[in-house]
Design a protein around this motif. Structure first.
Motif, mmCIF file in Angstrom:
data_model
loop_
_atom_site.group_PDB
_atom_site.id
_atom_site.type_symbol
_atom_site.label_atom_id
_atom_site.label_comp_id
_atom_site.label_asym_id
_atom_site.label_seq_id
_atom_site.Cartn_x
_atom_site.Cartn_y
_atom_site.Cartn_z
ATOM 1 N N LYS A 106 39.610 46.604 -33.064
ATOM 2 C CA LYS A 106 37.825 45.603 -32.785
ATOM 3 C C LYS A 106 38.426 44.387 -33.137
ATOM 4 O O LYS A 106 38.167 43.203 -32.352
ATOM 5 N N GLN A 107 39.305 44.053 -33.796
ATOM 6 C CA GLN A 107 39.791 42.952 -33.940
ATOM 7 C C GLN A 107 40.894 41.610 -33.582
ATOM 8 O O GLN A 107 41.372 40.825 -34.378
ATOM 9 N N LYS A 108 41.471 42.604 -32.272
ATOM 10 C CA LYS A 108 42.025 42.404 -31.347
ATOM 11 C C LYS A 108 43.491 42.064 -31.161
ATOM 12 O O LYS A 108 44.214 41.532 -31.402
ATOM 13 N N TYR A 109 43.553 43.095 -32.305
ATOM 14 C CA TYR A 109 45.589 43.270 -32.883
ATOM 15 C C TYR A 109 46.285 43.802 -31.728
ATOM 16 O O TYR A 109 44.868 45.602 -30.972
ATOM 17 N N THR A 110 47.355 44.007 -31.558
ATOM 18 C CA THR A 110 48.308 44.975 -30.498
ATOM 19 C C THR A 110 48.445 45.938 -31.427
ATOM 20 O O THR A 110 48.714 46.266 -32.426
ATOM 21 N N PHE A 111 48.410 47.506 -30.811
ATOM 22 C CA PHE A 111 49.280 48.857 -31.268
ATOM 23 C C PHE A 111 50.469 48.119 -31.857
ATOM 24 O O PHE A 111 50.826 48.641 -32.954
ATOM 25 N N LYS A 156 40.650 39.666 -40.355
ATOM 26 C CA LYS A 156 41.118 39.657 -41.444
ATOM 27 C C LYS A 156 42.586 40.473 -41.240
ATOM 28 O O LYS A 156 42.820 40.532 -40.089
ATOM 29 N N SER A 157 43.354 40.159 -42.187
ATOM 30 C CA SER A 157 44.710 40.769 -42.235
ATOM 31 C C SER A 157 44.586 42.186 -42.077
ATOM 32 O O SER A 157 43.757 42.733 -42.580
ATOM 33 N N LEU A 158 45.473 42.790 -41.244
ATOM 34 C CA LEU A 158 46.046 43.789 -41.258
ATOM 35 C C LEU A 158 46.277 44.887 -42.803
ATOM 36 O O LEU A 158 45.276 45.934 -42.980
ATOM 37 N N ASP A 159 46.425 43.932 -43.513
ATOM 38 C CA ASP A 159 46.734 44.841 -45.552
ATOM 39 C C ASP A 159 44.730 44.951 -45.852
ATOM 40 O O ASP A 159 44.726 46.119 -46.590
ATOM 41 N N GLU A 160 44.287 43.778 -45.161
ATOM 42 C CA GLU A 160 42.783 44.036 -45.825
ATOM 43 C C GLU A 160 42.179 44.506 -45.202
ATOM 44 O O GLU A 160 41.300 45.593 -45.653
ATOM 45 N N ILE A 161 42.668 44.548 -43.451
ATOM 46 C CA ILE A 161 41.608 46.474 -43.352
ATOM 47 C C ILE A 161 42.274 46.906 -43.225
ATOM 48 O O ILE A 161 41.044 48.081 -43.920
ATOM 49 N N LEU A 162 42.841 47.440 -44.621
ATOM 50 C CA LEU A 162 43.531 49.204 -44.656
ATOM 51 C C LEU A 162 43.198 49.495 -46.228
ATOM 52 O O LEU A 162 42.428 50.430 -46.420
ATOM 53 N N VAL A 163 42.832 48.395 -46.324
ATOM 54 C CA VAL A 163 42.540 48.075 -47.833
ATOM 55 C C VAL A 163 40.435 48.000 -48.043
ATOM 56 O O VAL A 163 40.101 49.816 -48.303
#
Length: 277
Positions: free
Chosen positions: A250-255, A209-216
């Protein structure tokens, strides 16, 4: 002891071989081959399986296909029963047309798929019927050489060779001219055992998922979503930020990318995840 059933699943790739009874000629006329091909085309429209290759010889045929919702066993029963009735009717005969149950070999990776297609298309060359693959009329080779995808699903294999279709076709032609690498004797042994296919369905990679989707997905309201995106440090937003950061990791995004998306530093994300405000 009865034969073990073949375990099948939607999306599986198979190399199928069906021989005439006692290896007799059952496709010795063009009309016979035409009937089988037309029937396969009709089944393909009706069931939606993918056909990557075929060759029809005088006493047997090969198919390279991928099943969908219709099980392979049912599909092959329909094809073989239809041709059996046709052949007996046209030749005024009764009895078995095929030499028992078809042989089937699971195709477990793309490299093997390419090798199987070459094995299938070079069948007439190995039999001494013609000197080159493209000299035989009753195979799917022409669909690849001429970029015709209306019956044969050529995109997958040509796409493996190159994203440039012209280059892919040239590489395909070159590949077909090379000697086969499949162990034919082992292939026959496997088929004669009426073996059980026990491949597990391929694991689907989870959609990132995109970061915005994760936030939503944290359940944040639209107003607070905007505040978080703008880097707000309001205390009531912290639980949403934590949930967002944990899932993004969890979805492998960096800090760094997690922080940039909500206008904070990578260090701030690290502190957030460690409970440091």
């Amino acid at each position: 002891m009865g034969r073990k059933p073949r375990v099948e699943y939607a999306g599986a790739l198979y190399h199928v071989i069906q021989r005439g009874n006692n290896r007799e000629y059952i496709f010795d006329k063009d009309e016979d081959k035409t009937f089988l091909l037309k029937d396969i085309k009709d089944r393909k429209v009706g069931t939606g399986f993918k056909l990557y290759g075929y060759v029809i010889m005088d006493n047997h045929y090969h198919l390279v296909l991928q099943v969908e919702d219709e099980p392979l066993s049912k599909l092959m029963h329909l094809i073989n029963s239809s041709y059996g009735r046709y052949y007996n009717r046209e030749h005024n005969r009764t009895g078995h047309v095929y030499d028992g149950r078809y042989k089937v070999i699971p195709i477990q990776n793309e490299r093997y798929l390419m090798a199987v297609l070459r094995y299938v298309h070079r069948n007439p060359v190995r039999a001494g019927i013609c000197s080159q693959v493209n000299k035989y009329s009753w195979s799917s080779d022409e669909y690849y050489r001429n970029n015709r995808g209306n019956f044969i699903d050529i995109d997958l294999l040509l796409g493996m060779l190159s994203n440039d279709r012209e280059k892919a076709i040239k590489q395909y032609i070159s590949f077909m001219e090379q000697e086969d690498t499949i162990d034919y004797e082992q292939m026959d042994v496997i088929g004669d055992r009426s073996f059980m296919i026990t491949i597990n369905p391929p694991k689907k990679e989870p959609v990132k998922k995109s970061l915005d989707e994760i936030l939503v997905d944290t359940g944040v309201c639209p107003a607070d979503f905007t505040l978080i995106k703008n880097g707000s440090r309001k205390r009531n937003l912290v639980p949403y930020k934590v949930a967002y950061a944990e899932e993004a990791v969890k979805q492998k995004y960096t800090f760094k990318s997690i922080g940039e998306n909500i206008n904070v530093s990578a260090t701030a994300i690290s502190k957030l995840l460690n409970g440091v405000e």
